[in-house]
Write a protein that holds these residues in place. Structure first.
Motif, short mmCIF file in Angstrom:
data_model
loop_
_atom_site.label_atom_id
_atom_site.label_comp_id
_atom_site.label_asym_id
_atom_site.label_seq_id
_atom_site.Cartn_x
_atom_site.Cartn_y
_atom_site.Cartn_z
N HIS A 126 0.94 -1.32 -0.02
CA HIS A 126 -0.06 -0.05 -0.11
C HIS A 126 0.92 1.28 0.03
O HIS A 126 0.36 2.09 -0.72
CB HIS A 126 -0.84 0.10 1.17
CG HIS A 126 -1.74 1.26 1.36
ND1 HIS A 126 -2.95 1.44 0.61
CD2 HIS A 126 -1.50 2.40 1.92
CE1 HIS A 126 -3.39 2.64 0.99
NE2 HIS A 126 -2.52 3.29 1.64
N MET A 127 1.71 1.28 0.71
CA MET A 127 2.84 2.53 1.11
C MET A 127 3.64 2.63 -0.15
O MET A 127 3.67 3.87 -0.63
CB MET A 127 3.78 2.26 2.20
CG MET A 127 2.88 2.52 3.72
SD MET A 127 4.12 2.63 4.95
CE MET A 127 4.56 1.05 5.17
N VAL A 128 3.86 1.59 -0.90
CA VAL A 128 4.97 1.72 -2.21
C VAL A 128 3.97 2.30 -3.05
O VAL A 128 4.17 3.30 -3.94
CB VAL A 128 5.54 0.66 -2.49
CG1 VAL A 128 6.15 0.82 -3.98
CG2 VAL A 128 6.61 0.25 -1.57
N ASP A 129 2.55 1.72 -3.27
CA ASP A 129 1.61 2.13 -4.42
C ASP A 129 1.25 3.68 -4.21
O ASP A 129 0.85 4.28 -5.21
CB ASP A 129 0.57 1.19 -4.23
CG ASP A 129 0.96 -0.03 -4.92
OD1 ASP A 129 1.88 -0.06 -5.83
OD2 ASP A 129 -0.01 -1.09 -4.64
N ASN A 130 1.39 4.28 -2.93
CA ASN A 130 0.90 5.51 -2.67
C ASN A 130 1.97 6.59 -2.44
O ASN A 130 1.86 7.74 -1.97
CB ASN A 130 -0.05 5.44 -1.31
CG ASN A 130 -1.19 4.99 -1.82
OD1 ASN A 130 -2.39 5.74 -2.25
ND2 ASN A 130 -1.32 3.57 -1.50
N MET A 145 10.40 -0.32 -6.80
CA MET A 145 11.36 0.53 -6.25
C MET A 145 12.57 0.86 -7.00
O MET A 145 13.24 1.94 -6.79
CB MET A 145 11.78 -0.21 -4.86
CG MET A 145 10.37 -0.05 -3.67
SD MET A 145 10.73 -0.73 -2.19
CE MET A 145 11.92 0.21 -1.45
N LEU A 146 13.04 -0.20 -7.54
CA LEU A 146 14.11 -0.28 -8.38
C LEU A 146 13.99 0.79 -9.63
O LEU A 146 14.82 1.50 -10.12
CB LEU A 146 14.66 -1.52 -9.06
CG LEU A 146 15.29 -2.49 -8.26
CD1 LEU A 146 15.20 -3.92 -8.65
CD2 LEU A 146 16.47 -2.21 -7.86
N SER A 147 12.73 0.68 -10.41
CA SER A 147 12.57 1.77 -11.42
C SER A 147 12.26 3.19 -10.78
O SER A 147 12.57 4.12 -11.37
CB SER A 147 11.31 1.52 -12.17
OG SER A 147 10.05 1.36 -11.26
N ALA A 148 12.10 3.32 -9.56
CA ALA A 148 12.04 4.62 -8.88
C ALA A 148 13.38 5.12 -8.56
O ALA A 148 13.46 6.34 -8.29
CB ALA A 148 11.10 4.67 -7.64
N GLY A 149 14.43 4.41 -8.70
CA GLY A 149 15.79 4.79 -8.48
C GLY A 149 16.36 4.70 -7.05
O GLY A 149 17.16 5.23 -6.55
N VAL A 150 15.51 3.64 -6.38
CA VAL A 150 16.09 3.54 -4.95
C VAL A 150 17.43 3.14 -4.85
O VAL A 150 18.45 3.50 -4.11
CB VAL A 150 15.06 2.34 -4.19
CG1 VAL A 150 15.59 1.94 -2.95
CG2 VAL A 150 13.80 3.21 -4.02
N ASP A 192 16.79 -9.22 -4.76
CA ASP A 192 16.44 -10.62 -4.52
C ASP A 192 15.47 -10.94 -5.60
O ASP A 192 14.27 -10.38 -5.89
CB ASP A 192 15.59 -10.82 -3.22
CG ASP A 192 15.28 -12.43 -2.87
OD1 ASP A 192 15.76 -13.18 -3.44
OD2 ASP A 192 14.49 -12.26 -2.01
N ALA A 193 16.12 -12.17 -6.58
CA ALA A 193 15.19 -12.46 -7.70
C ALA A 193 15.01 -11.34 -9.00
O ALA A 193 14.28 -11.49 -9.76
CB ALA A 193 14.02 -13.03 -7.27
N GLN A 194 15.93 -10.42 -8.68
CA GLN A 194 15.98 -9.25 -9.82
C GLN A 194 17.24 -9.31 -10.44
O GLN A 194 18.15 -8.90 -9.98
CB GLN A 194 15.89 -8.14 -9.22
CG GLN A 194 14.32 -7.75 -8.25
CD GLN A 194 13.42 -7.80 -9.08
OE1 GLN A 194 13.23 -7.64 -10.07
NE2 GLN A 194 12.41 -8.87 -8.55
#
Length: 559
Positions: free
Chosen positions: A304-308, A350-355, A383-385
């Motif tokens: 929920h938090m990541v989506d928001n 999160m990876l595509s957001a540049g974390v 992990d698995a990416q």
């Protein structure tokens, strides 16, 4: 005064419960006066006189002298050397009984006496808890909340008792949360609020009480304090802001209390906490990031938090602390990102957001807590990416820093996480380029050492990574594997009855891969592996037994 004191002590020594109140009062007044003038010297005389044993009989609800007797006990017990004599004189049981009386002065002096006798003694405090003082004191707080001195006495007692783990279960069965919140709402003075805070903090370590405090409305009080003090530069206000926001974070450590305040991400408390992150106050930034880390303790909340949009807020916060930033804020924000990266569906977002890029800015940090969280965040993200693992694994600066941290013997957490991330880069990328980068940076010896870790999960991760190295880039890594004495270590793992089945299995898989190298194959042959492996064919774990048969056949062919 000395003569008067001696006379008073003699009279008290022969006192009976039938003695007249006036004669008793006079003696007790004399003692109190002497204590006021020289407490230590008078206490010594009281101890030597044997009067303490007399006091035990005078502590009755019916006596008009009871308050003064309790007051004298409270005064003498201010001296450490008098506390055991008070216990030996049997004063604790009658004092505890007096907590049930209605006279407010008796209650006050009784509370003081018990507090001073038991001060700094966990043994005596435990005895009080076993005698049931906690529910009695909580009831007193509710009945006498208008009496400032009695209220303070109860709070001091709660503060002392709440430090003991055994007290918290008893507190949880009372309405302490409701009483403290009610009392807190009435306070205006900083000192009084501080006193209540000192009781709330240890109590709020208990999950049941956390929920009770949330239900009693403590969170609303804390948010109000934050709102009133956030822009103030007064010392008291700054202290209150810190205490209130720290307590807020503590309440979120309980699963039930946290979920109640999250309210599916729609809760007003959650929304207010979000507003702390862009604040200019380091204390609120810290509390906001820690609160998010606590809300991010289950997959549903994380998703929920990541989506928001919480990730961008945390990255913006980190950006403000890259150069000479606040270490505690860095640590808290990285903790929150690490927790948010645990659910599988969040990793790619999160990876595509540049974390990963935001986190790598802290690679130069010399602070172990920041290093530890940085490593954990990257490990969760890849992990698995495969693509992200390959990209990071080819980053020479990152890999060199990991190899450096693998030797941070003073910081076991950083050392362990560095090893695990090195292994993860190989395991998730399965990339020859990544392996070459790690070999060139001197990482192989650390993965071999990791295979001897006391933690099975770390041993396993190391063995899988080493098996991939042997399968994909054996020639490149051959010399480093030889120098790190990998073959000897594998022999030891396979010979050790304590090695977990998965460790034995992966060690044999690795042996099969290593014999593709001539120098490593010679080492394997020289160490009589066949004998060790043949024993494993009868292993109780079928997978291990099957792998032993395959490994034995492979070694027989090669020899």
């Amino acid at each position: 005064m000395a003569d008067n004191l001696s006379d008073a002590l003699k009279k008290l020594k022969i006192t009976t419960t039938d003695s007249t109140a006036d004669s008793l009062e006079g003696c007790l007044d004399c003692l109190l006066q002497a204590l006021a003038q020289n407490n230590m010297e008078t206490s010594e005389k009281i101890q030597k006189s044997g009067v303490l044993q007399v006091f035990a009989n005078l502590l009755t609800p019916q006596s008009s002298c009871t308050a003064k007797v309790a007051n004298i006990i409270a005064e003498v017990a201010r001296n450490e050397f008098m506390r055991n004599p008070c216990v030996d004189a049997g004063l604790i049981p009658p004092l505890v009984q007096l907590l049930n009386c209605k006279d407010q002065e008796v209650l006050l002096q009784t509370g003081r006496a018990l507090g001073n006798i038991c001060y700094d003694s966990h043994t005596l405090q435990s005895q009080l808890i076993n005698m049931g003082v906690i529910p009695t004191l909580v009831k007193l707080l509710g009945i006498h909340c208008q009496n400032a001195a009695l209220t303070e006495m109860c709070l001091v007692a709660f503060g002392n008792l709440a430090e003991l783990e055994s007290s918290k279960e008893q507190f949880a069965y009372t309405n302490i949360a409701e009483e403290l919140v009610k009392l807190f709402k009435k306070q205006i003075e900083h000192d009084k609020k501080e006193m209540i805070f000192e009781v709330l903090a240890p109590l709020a370590e208990n999950d049941v009480i956390k929920l009770q405090l949330v239900e009693a409305g403590l969170v609303e009080c804390l948010l109000e304090i934050v709102q009133k003090t956030v822009d103030s530069d007064k010392e008291d206000d700054i202290a209150e802001l810190k205490t209130a926001s720290d307590l807020m974070v503590l309440l979120l450590l309980g699963d039930e209390s946290m979920q109640k305040l999250f309210e599916g991400g729609k809760g007003s408390v959650f929304q207010r906490v979000l507003s702390w992150i862009p604040s200019n106050s380091h204390q609120l930034q810290l509390a906001g990031a820690l609160a998010i880390a606590n809300f991010a303790r289950n997959d549903g909340n994380c998703i929920h938090m990541v989506d928001n949009g919480i990730v961008q807020k945390l990255m913006d916060l980190l950006d403000r602390h890259v150069e000479d930033g606040n270490v505690t804020v860095q640590h808290a924000a990285l903790s929150a990102l690490r927790n948010l990266a645990i659910p599988v569906v969040n990793k790619a977002k999160m990876l595509s957001a540049g974390v990963a890029e935001a986190v790598l800015k802290f690679l130069r940090s010399e602070m172990p807590p920041v290093q530890f969280k940085l490593l954990g965040t990257l490990r969760m993200l890849i992990d698995a990416q495969a693509e992200a693992a390959e990209q990071l694994g080819k980053n020479v600066k990152l890999v060199e820093r990991l190899v450096e941290w693998c030797e941070a013997k003073d910081h076991a957490g950083v050392m362990g996480e560095s090893n695990r991330l090195l292994s993860a880069l190989i395991r998730h990328s399965k990339s020859k380029d990544v392996i070459r980068t790690i070999v060139q940076s001197g990482g192989i010896k650390h993965l071999v050492t990791m295979a001897t870790s006391e933690h099975v999960i770390m041993q396993n991760e190391a063995l899988v990574a080493l098996a991939l190295i042997a399968a994909l880039e054996l020639v490149t890594a051959e010399k480093d594997l030889e120098n790190a004495q990998l073959v000897q270590i594998l022999h030891r793992l396979l010979s050790d009855d304590r090695s977990a089945p998965e460790i034995k299995y992966n060690s044999m898989v690795l042996i099969c891969a290593l014999i593709g190298s001539e120098p490593l194959q010679k080492e394997v042959q020289s160490m009589a592996f066949l004998e060790v492996i043949s024993k494993l064919r009868s292993h109780e774990n079928k997978t291990v037994a099957q792998q032993a048969s395959l490994t034995e056949q492979r070694l027989a062919v090669e020899s």
